[in-house]
Design a protein around this motif. Sequence first.
Motif, mmCIF file in Angstrom:
data_model
loop_
_atom_site.group_PDB
_atom_site.id
_atom_site.type_symbol
_atom_site.label_atom_id
_atom_site.label_comp_id
_atom_site.label_asym_id
_atom_site.label_seq_id
_atom_site.Cartn_x
_atom_site.Cartn_y
_atom_site.Cartn_z
ATOM 1 N N HIS A 149 26.496 19.792 31.050
ATOM 2 C CA HIS A 149 25.969 18.798 31.978
ATOM 3 C C HIS A 149 26.188 17.367 31.511
ATOM 4 C CE1 HIS A 149 23.658 22.403 33.261
ATOM 5 N NE2 HIS A 149 23.921 21.888 34.429
ATOM 6 N N ASN A 150 26.519 17.157 30.237
ATOM 7 C CA ASN A 150 26.595 15.799 29.725
ATOM 8 C C ASN A 150 27.963 15.401 29.196
ATOM 9 O OD1 ASN A 150 23.603 14.768 29.699
ATOM 10 N ND2 ASN A 150 23.551 16.871 28.980
ATOM 11 N N ASP A 151 28.820 16.373 29.005
ATOM 12 C CA ASP A 151 30.153 16.078 28.485
ATOM 13 C C ASP A 151 31.160 16.144 29.620
ATOM 14 O OD1 ASP A 151 32.495 15.789 27.159
ATOM 15 O OD2 ASP A 151 32.216 17.450 25.779
ATOM 16 N N ALA A 152 31.768 15.019 29.966
ATOM 17 C CA ALA A 152 32.694 15.008 31.096
ATOM 18 C C ALA A 152 33.903 15.874 30.829
ATOM 19 C CB ALA A 152 33.142 13.571 31.378
ATOM 20 N N SER A 155 34.754 20.913 30.834
ATOM 21 C CA SER A 155 35.636 21.870 31.484
ATOM 22 C C SER A 155 37.040 21.666 30.960
ATOM 23 C CB SER A 155 35.607 21.687 32.995
ATOM 24 O OG SER A 155 36.502 22.582 33.597
ATOM 25 N N ASP A 156 37.473 22.565 30.064
ATOM 26 C CA ASP A 156 38.778 22.439 29.442
ATOM 27 C C ASP A 156 39.908 22.631 30.454
ATOM 28 O OD1 ASP A 156 36.931 22.624 27.444
ATOM 29 O OD2 ASP A 156 38.216 23.780 26.106
ATOM 30 N N ARG A 165 35.202 25.909 36.260
ATOM 31 C CA ARG A 165 34.655 24.548 36.314
ATOM 32 C C ARG A 165 33.340 24.482 35.544
ATOM 33 N NH1 ARG A 165 35.937 24.889 42.139
ATOM 34 N NH2 ARG A 165 37.999 23.978 42.424
ATOM 35 N N GLY A 166 33.263 23.554 34.602
ATOM 36 C CA GLY A 166 32.056 23.399 33.813
ATOM 37 C C GLY A 166 31.922 24.378 32.674
ATOM 38 N N VAL A 167 32.896 25.267 32.485
ATOM 39 C CA VAL A 167 32.821 26.265 31.423
ATOM 40 C C VAL A 167 33.396 25.695 30.130
ATOM 41 C CG1 VAL A 167 33.656 28.522 30.645
ATOM 42 C CG2 VAL A 167 32.925 28.207 33.013
ATOM 43 N N ARG A 320 31.121 38.087 36.738
ATOM 44 C CA ARG A 320 31.254 36.738 36.215
ATOM 45 C C ARG A 320 32.434 36.737 35.240
ATOM 46 N NH1 ARG A 320 27.968 36.643 39.612
ATOM 47 N NH2 ARG A 320 26.131 35.305 39.860
ATOM 48 N N PRO A 321 32.956 35.564 34.879
ATOM 49 C CA PRO A 321 34.159 35.532 34.036
ATOM 50 C C PRO A 321 33.973 36.211 32.682
ATOM 51 C CG PRO A 321 33.798 33.386 35.051
ATOM 52 C CD PRO A 321 32.569 34.207 35.344
#
Length: 541
Positions: A149-152, A155-156, A165-167, A320-321
């Motif tokens: 939630h805090n690191d832009a 999502s590698d 997305r967001g993983v 889920r993945p």
Amino acid sequence: MSDAIFVEIPFININDDLVKLTAWLVREGDEVSRGQDIAAVETSTTAAEIAAPASGKIHLKSAAGDRLLSGAVIAYIGAVVPWVASIELAAKNGENDSLLAPHTIINGAANPLFNKKSLEFPERRDLSPELFHKDEFVIDRNVFDHVKHNDAAASDVPELHHALRGVVVGNVTFPAIMANTEYGMVDPAFLKALQKSSKSFGRLKSDRKCRLYREHGAEVGEDVVIGKDTFVVAPRIQIGDRVRLGDNSRIILRERLAIGALSSFGNDLIIHGGTAVFGANTFAGSRVQIRTEGHPGPSSLLISGNNVHLADDIFADISRPILIGKEVFVGRRSLFMTDHLRKSILEGYESSPLPIFLEDFSEVGVNSSVYSGARIGRSAIVGPNSYVASFIPEEKLAIGVPARVVGDVAQRIDRVKQVQIVEKMVREFQELLAFRGVQVSPVNTCPYLHFTAAHQSQTMCLVFMERSAKLPAELRFPGETVVWTLGASPCSPRPKATYIDLLGKTICNPSGILAEASREFLRNHGIRLEPGPWRYERGLV
């Protein structure tokens, strides 16, 4: 006078008010380090270790076997010991232990309680533990949530699949084929016909199935074998060169199937879901099931890296993945569950369908179960018959129900020991070739450790040179020569010889059957050589 830092019973499970202190891992008065496991606790559903929130001398307040409420203070840490006399005096006067309040304020912020696993993540991600001061008990999932939630840049690879997305991918190396999304789109009319008559299509001969797939848009490489009664139904199909799909297998995907070159799957394979991507040199045994129960949702995804080994009878739920890195080994009858029947979240039961991560070089032992939200770190090993539902740190060995870290995976060895190991491997290789009917000479030690071999009128020589150097004249044979070294070798060095750097795991100028046999022998000892992909078919070992 120095403030004491309190060690509290963490909030572990919303279903349990009481937590049992099962064991102290330290003694009264010991000097402990921040992050060191100091106590073991358990609830009705799980077990955990409590890590020291700070360094210093520890003083124990509760005894092993006590059942305590979450937030209860069980010990405190401080270099100075001003509290002992106060506590003893309060006890004599019949006062309560309000001195040991559930929270101590240090520099205006609540002191968080971290388990050992969560402490490793701030170090790896350069995050300050103070970021989590509002959490009563910080676990690895808290850290991942914070990063998410805090690191832009959390999502590698957001462009590769919407479920990513967001993983936070971490040490999971995706295969190159994952990014190849431009080819293999199947003609819609052919796909519709295939869906209606897949079983009849499966009965066709392999070469005809491959031809029909190619003619209707699928990307199918050379020398691909699609077994008897086996079919693939997917809008996008990408199958690399020399892939083998066993008999009686069905693959039905809503989005995409991609399989890297030289991969092999046993009989009775079932894949059902959204997207499944396998890297080069994947090996999967028989009766592997990768599927969702019911209609696959948007997060149904499996990505598996290069050189992954999936043994027989594996079941993986990809609701889920599930993300698997390169050179991962999964033992027989292993179970992976990202979604399962749960009790109502409105009745206080946890509900957390999350991805599963198997980082590069990790291993999962036979009969093990890996559940939603688990992450097995790079080069970590999970022992047989284990249950994993959290984070196993890098290069650690974990075993049990639930799986707990019991030691390190590898031992540090010096150069002398490395040389001794390789010398032993040379002798084992010579003995194995002899057992296989190859004519071999005794192992000689002068000028370098070596032996010669003869097979089907071909002469060969294997040499071990600790450092790459020019071969002496007496070791220059008209036939094939393979040189093992313990150091980087230039990849265009000496003609008529194959050079293998055992530490760098590289092979230069592979030239014949002894080079291939060496490569297979080394693979069986955990030394997987690049470049790849590669499959052994000569049969010497």
